[in-house]
Design a protein around this motif. Structure first.
Motif, PDB file in Angstrom:
ATOM      1  N   PHE A   1      41.791  26.455  30.583  1.00 40.08           N
ATOM      2  CA  PHE A   1      41.370  25.927  31.874  1.00 40.08           C
ATOM      3  C   PHE A   1      40.313  26.875  32.432  1.00 40.08           C
ATOM      4  O   PHE A   1      40.651  27.974  32.881  1.00 40.08           O
ATOM      5  N   LEU A   2      39.042  26.476  32.336  1.00 33.57           N
ATOM      6  CA  LEU A   2      37.967  27.299  32.886  1.00 33.57           C
ATOM      7  C   LEU A   2      38.016  27.196  34.399  1.00 33.57           C
ATOM      8  O   LEU A   2      37.772  26.132  34.967  1.00 33.57           O
ATOM      9  N   SER A   3      38.342  28.286  35.076  1.00 32.26           N
ATOM     10  CA  SER A   3      38.610  28.208  36.510  1.00 32.26           C
ATOM     11  C   SER A   3      38.158  29.476  37.204  1.00 32.26           C
ATOM     12  O   SER A   3      37.694  30.431  36.586  1.00 32.26           O
ATOM     13  N   GLY A   4      38.319  29.470  38.517  1.00 32.86           N
ATOM     14  CA  GLY A   4      38.015  30.648  39.308  1.00 32.86           C
ATOM     15  C   GLY A   4      39.117  31.680  39.199  1.00 32.86           C
ATOM     16  O   GLY A   4      40.163  31.469  38.577  1.00 32.86           O
ATOM     17  N   SER A   5      38.891  32.823  39.837  1.00 38.47           N
ATOM     18  CA  SER A   5      39.842  33.924  39.767  1.00 38.47           C
ATOM     19  C   SER A   5      41.149  33.571  40.470  1.00 38.47           C
ATOM     20  O   SER A   5      41.141  33.029  41.575  1.00 38.47           O
ATOM     21  N   PRO A   6      42.307  33.898  39.849  1.00 36.02           N
ATOM     22  CA  PRO A   6      43.597  33.673  40.510  1.00 36.02           C
ATOM     23  C   PRO A   6      43.974  34.791  41.479  1.00 36.02           C
ATOM     24  O   PRO A   6      45.030  34.720  42.114  1.00 36.02           O
ATOM     25  N   GLU A   7      43.128  35.817  41.586  1.00 37.18           N
ATOM     26  CA  GLU A   7      43.425  36.875  42.547  1.00 37.18           C
ATOM     27  C   GLU A   7      43.271  36.339  43.964  1.00 37.18           C
ATOM     28  O   GLU A   7      42.259  35.718  44.299  1.00 37.18           O
ATOM     29  N   LEU A   8      44.258  36.581  44.800  1.00 34.09           N
ATOM     30  CA  LEU A   8      44.268  36.059  46.158  1.00 34.09           C
ATOM     31  C   LEU A   8      44.187  37.204  47.162  1.00 34.09           C
ATOM     32  O   LEU A   8      44.739  38.281  46.937  1.00 34.09           O
ATOM     33  N   GLU A   9      43.477  36.945  48.261  1.00 33.01           N
ATOM     34  CA  GLU A   9      43.453  37.891  49.370  1.00 33.01           C
ATOM     35  C   GLU A   9      44.239  37.283  50.516  1.00 33.01           C
ATOM     36  O   GLU A   9      44.844  36.215  50.363  1.00 33.01           O
ATOM     37  N   GLU A  10      44.251  37.944  51.664  1.00 30.80           N
ATOM     38  CA  GLU A  10      44.956  37.393  52.823  1.00 30.80           C
ATOM     39  C   GLU A  10      44.008  37.218  53.999  1.00 30.80           C
ATOM     40  O   GLU A  10      43.163  38.085  54.266  1.00 30.80           O
ATOM     41  N   VAL A  11      44.139  36.079  54.672  1.00 33.96           N
ATOM     42  CA  VAL A  11      43.407  35.809  55.899  1.00 33.96           C
ATOM     43  C   VAL A  11      44.434  35.374  56.939  1.00 33.96           C
ATOM     44  O   VAL A  11      45.132  34.371  56.740  1.00 33.96           O
ATOM     45  N   GLY A  12      44.591  36.159  58.000  1.00 38.89           N
ATOM     46  CA  GLY A  12      45.570  35.826  59.034  1.00 38.89           C
ATOM     47  C   GLY A  12      46.991  35.754  58.512  1.00 38.89           C
ATOM     48  O   GLY A  12      47.806  34.968  59.004  1.00 38.89           O
ATOM     49  N   GLY A  13      47.269  36.552  57.478  1.00 42.34           N
ATOM     50  CA  GLY A  13      48.611  36.565  56.909  1.00 42.34           C
ATOM     51  C   GLY A  13      48.881  35.473  55.902  1.00 42.34           C
ATOM     52  O   GLY A  13      50.013  35.328  55.422  1.00 42.34           O
ATOM     53  N   THR A  14      47.853  34.690  55.541  1.00 41.16           N
ATOM     54  CA  THR A  14      48.017  33.604  54.569  1.00 41.16           C
ATOM     55  C   THR A  14      47.211  33.916  53.316  1.00 41.16           C
ATOM     56  O   THR A  14      46.051  34.335  53.406  1.00 41.16           O
ATOM     57  N   LYS A  15      47.799  33.704  52.158  1.00 40.52           N
ATOM     58  CA  LYS A  15      47.109  33.953  50.897  1.00 40.52           C
ATOM     59  C   LYS A  15      45.933  32.991  50.742  1.00 40.52           C
ATOM     60  O   LYS A  15      46.065  31.793  51.015  1.00 40.52           O
ATOM     61  N   THR A  16      44.824  33.539  50.300  1.00 34.46           N
ATOM     62  CA  THR A  16      43.574  32.778  50.284  1.00 34.46           C
ATOM     63  C   THR A  16      42.839  32.994  48.970  1.00 34.46           C
ATOM     64  O   THR A  16      42.787  34.102  48.441  1.00 34.46           O
ATOM     65  N   GLY A  17      42.282  31.913  48.420  1.00 40.86           N
ATOM     66  CA  GLY A  17      41.487  32.014  47.193  1.00 40.86           C
ATOM     67  C   GLY A  17      40.925  30.653  46.832  1.00 40.86           C
ATOM     68  O   GLY A  17      41.099  29.678  47.560  1.00 40.86           O
ATOM     69  N   ARG A  18      40.234  30.593  45.701  1.00 38.86           N
ATOM     70  CA  ARG A  18      39.709  29.330  45.214  1.00 38.86           C
ATOM     71  C   ARG A  18      40.864  28.425  44.789  1.00 38.86           C
ATOM     72  O   ARG A  18      41.902  28.894  44.302  1.00 38.86           O
ATOM     73  N   LEU A  19      40.666  27.111  44.934  1.00 37.33           N
ATOM     74  CA  LEU A  19      41.728  26.168  44.586  1.00 37.33           C
ATOM     75  C   LEU A  19      42.192  26.349  43.147  1.00 37.33           C
ATOM     76  O   LEU A  19      43.387  26.367  42.864  1.00 37.33           O
ATOM     77  N   SER A  20      41.228  26.482  42.219  1.00 35.20           N
ATOM     78  CA  SER A  20      41.612  26.619  40.808  1.00 35.20           C
ATOM     79  C   SER A  20      42.410  27.894  40.580  1.00 35.20           C
ATOM     80  O   SER A  20      43.304  27.938  39.731  1.00 35.20           O
ATOM     81  N   GLY A  21      42.102  28.946  41.358  1.00 34.37           N
ATOM     82  CA  GLY A  21      42.873  30.185  41.245  1.00 34.37           C
ATOM     83  C   GLY A  21      44.262  30.034  41.812  1.00 34.37           C
ATOM     84  O   GLY A  21      45.243  30.545  41.256  1.00 34.37           O
ATOM     85  N   ILE A  22      44.381  29.307  42.941  1.00 34.71           N
ATOM     86  CA  ILE A  22      45.702  29.035  43.516  1.00 34.71           C
ATOM     87  C   ILE A  22      46.541  28.213  42.543  1.00 34.71           C
ATOM     88  O   ILE A  22      47.718  28.510  42.303  1.00 34.71           O
ATOM     89  N   ALA A  23      45.923  27.172  41.978  1.00 39.27           N
ATOM     90  CA  ALA A  23      46.644  26.304  41.036  1.00 39.27           C
ATOM     91  C   ALA A  23      47.140  27.090  39.834  1.00 39.27           C
ATOM     92  O   ALA A  23      48.189  26.769  39.252  1.00 39.27           O
ATOM     93  N   ASN A  24      46.399  28.139  39.446  1.00 37.12           N
ATOM     94  CA  ASN A  24      46.792  28.960  38.299  1.00 37.12           C
ATOM     95  C   ASN A  24      48.167  29.583  38.493  1.00 37.12           C
ATOM     96  O   ASN A  24      48.909  29.799  37.522  1.00 37.12           O
ATOM     97  N   HIS A  25      48.540  29.820  39.743  1.00 39.60           N
ATOM     98  CA  HIS A  25      49.853  30.414  40.031  1.00 39.60           C
ATOM     99  C   HIS A  25      50.975  29.391  39.914  1.00 39.60           C
ATOM    100  O   HIS A  25      52.152  29.756  39.959  1.00 39.60           O
ATOM    101  N   HIS A  26      50.610  28.116  39.777  1.00 36.06           N
ATOM    102  CA  HIS A  26      51.620  27.062  39.738  1.00 36.06           C
ATOM    103  C   HIS A  26      51.642  26.318  38.407  1.00 36.06           C
ATOM    104  O   HIS A  26      52.210  25.230  38.320  1.00 36.06           O
TER     105      HIS A  26
END
Length: 498
Positions: free
Chosen positions: A146-171
């Motif tokens: 799956f060619l996708s963005g980085s699954p590394e997530l940062e936080e914005v206002g206490g919520t994990k934030t990243g590219r959709l493809s990176g978020i999906a990688n965690h699931h």
């Protein structure tokens, strides 16, 4: 046949049967989604501001909630970014999907506990629909990329934030984790060229059976593999049999991609976005995408010729017609409310409801009143390539050139060929002929000498890649706009090549 392949057939049959209930009762399915999400959100800030407690029907909703894009809802999304609860959906979102905006810069789209299954199950069900239709499941025993963005997530206002493809990688389901490539560490590499080299190193000697990604970036992966090995993809990955893609129209890339592979493989088109997973191709011989009507998203459809009017018609699923271009508007359990996602769609069927993505509501050329849309230029390119079978395409975009001299303006097609036409002028003439056929306004402007026939500017190989790199948008989920109503992209490309 391995255990995964065998069990997938049982799960595919179960999911297929489950989908039939809402496929056979589409209007009822959408009404249930509508009532559910409005009720759940009535005590949120957005719900209180818009009188959700009094909304009983779609007509009530239309009166209370105007159609808005990200900028129109930014005051609410900014509160979500600050970590406030119960703004657009009960509680706080699980994630904020970060995506490129237009006037707003970076957009942060909420993904909630209630909406995350839409993203994950949509992709899963697309594969299971393929298994159910074709009986092919052996690909699940091989390696899947799956060619996708980085699954590394940062936080914005206490919520994990990243590219959709990176978020999906965690699931990704646990049973597929052992099949998945590239590795987590490689997926985290931000620089696309470095990442691509590492992906090749990790996949070159593996039994790749499924490859997924946006077509132009998959083509870059294939090109590097072929240069490194001197072999077509079919010889590098003899069991590769399924290509999964989304995000752009596949047709301009199809010929070159399959030539790189060296044989035909099955393919599945998806319609994913940060705002939701909307549809997938469920039949190999039907390009229409099955619209998911029971997945937490309520859809409205605005005829594109009304979209910019003060009170556009807002249709629900039971009111749409095949063959009409609609702007897609969504409300969902992610906390999006009458949100224009910017895409236009056209239904190919209403039993069941299937559509194609026809373009972007803001990606058009109307510098002279012609309102040329993406679907029209892509059809013109497809038919011109059929007349010139030697042509293979890497990428293209179209922009207007507005001259101060009467009758000297034109559309400029900036094209990067993998294999150029033998006669470029004849190819350009065919493009112009086809576009005049698809857009009567453009034809009138040519006939009336308001516009010259289009100009084709052939760009050197690598031009689009270099431009995207210069903009920090190389790889991942980034796409080149097919159309612009100004010269910014065109001048950027021409500046790269000069």
């Amino acid at each position: 046949m391995g255990v995964k392949a065998l069990l997938s057939k049982l799960l595919a049959a179960y999911v297929h049967k489950k989908h039939q209930s809402w496929i056979e009762h589409p209007v009822e399915a959408q009404e249930a989604v509508f009532q559910n999400i409005v009720k759940q959100a009535q005590h949120t800030k957005f719900g209180r501001d818009h009188g959700f407690a009094s909304i009983k029907t779609h007509a009530d909703f239309v009166k209370a909630v105007p159609v808005r894009d990200y900028e129109g809802l930014a005051s609410y999304f900014n509160l979500v970014k600050q970590g406030q609860k119960d703004v657009v959906w009960p509680g706080k979102p699980l994630y904020l999907a970060k995506t490129s905006g237009t006037t707003s810069g970076t957009k942060y789209i909420p993904i909630t506990k209630d909406s995350i299954p839409n993203h994950i199950n949509g992709a899963r069900d697309a594969l299971l629909a393929y298994v159910h239709e074709t009986g092919k499941s052996a690909f699940l025993d091989g390696k899947l990329i799956f060619l996708s963005g980085s699954p590394e997530l940062e936080e914005v206002g206490g919520t994990k934030t990243g590219r959709l493809s990176g978020i999906a990688n965690h699931h990704v389901p646990g049973y597929l984790r052992t099949n998945q490539l590239p590795s987590y560490q490689t997926n985290c590499i931000e620089d696309w060229e470095t990442k691509l080299d590492q992906i090749i190193e990790e996949t070159l000697d593996e039994d790749m059976t499924l490859i997924s990604g946006i077509p132009p970036w998959v083509q870059m992966y294939f090109d590097k593999l072929i240069r490194q090995t001197g072999k077509p993809i079919k010889d590098i990955f003899p069991n590769f049999g399924l290509f999964v893609y989304g995000g752009v129209n596949f047709e301009p890339y199809r010929k070159k991609l399959f030539e790189s592979i060296g044989r035909q493989v099955d393919s599945i088109e998806l319609f994913p976005a940060s705002e939701g997973f909307f549809a997938f191709q469920d039949k190999q011989n039907d390009p229409g995408l099955l619209l998911l009507l029971n997945s937490g998203i309520f859809y409205e459809f605005i005829p594109t010729d009304e979209f910019f009017s003060e009170n556009p018609t807002r249709l629900t699923i039971g009111q749409v017609e095949p063959g009409v271009n609609y702007a897609l508007v969504v409300s969902s359990n992610a906390g999006l409310w009458s949100y224009s996602i910017g895409d236009t769609v056209k239904f190919t069927s209403v039993k069941p409801y299937k559509l194609i993505v026809s373009g972007r509501i803001k990606h058009y050329i109307s510098a002279f009143g012609e309102h040329v849309i993406g679907e029209e230029v892509e059809k013109a390119m497809k038919h011109a390539m059929q007349q010139f079978p030697e042509v293979e395409l890497t990428e293209f975009t179209v922009a207007p050139f507005v001259s101060q001299n009467e009758g000297a303006s034109y559309h400029e097609w900036l094209v990067e060929f993998a294999h150029p036409p033998i006669n470029t002028d004849a190819f350009a003439a065919e493009l112009d002929k086809q576009l005049r056929k698809y857009n009567s306004y453009y034809d009138d402007l040519i006939s009336g000498n308001i516009l010259q026939k289009l100009k084709l500017s052939a760009l050197p190989k690598g031009a689009f890649q270099e431009y995207m790199k210069s903009q920090g948008k190389l790889g991942g989920q980034n796409k080149v706009p097919r159309l612009s109503n100004d010269r910014k992209l065109a001048e950027g490309l021409l500046g790269i090549t000069n």
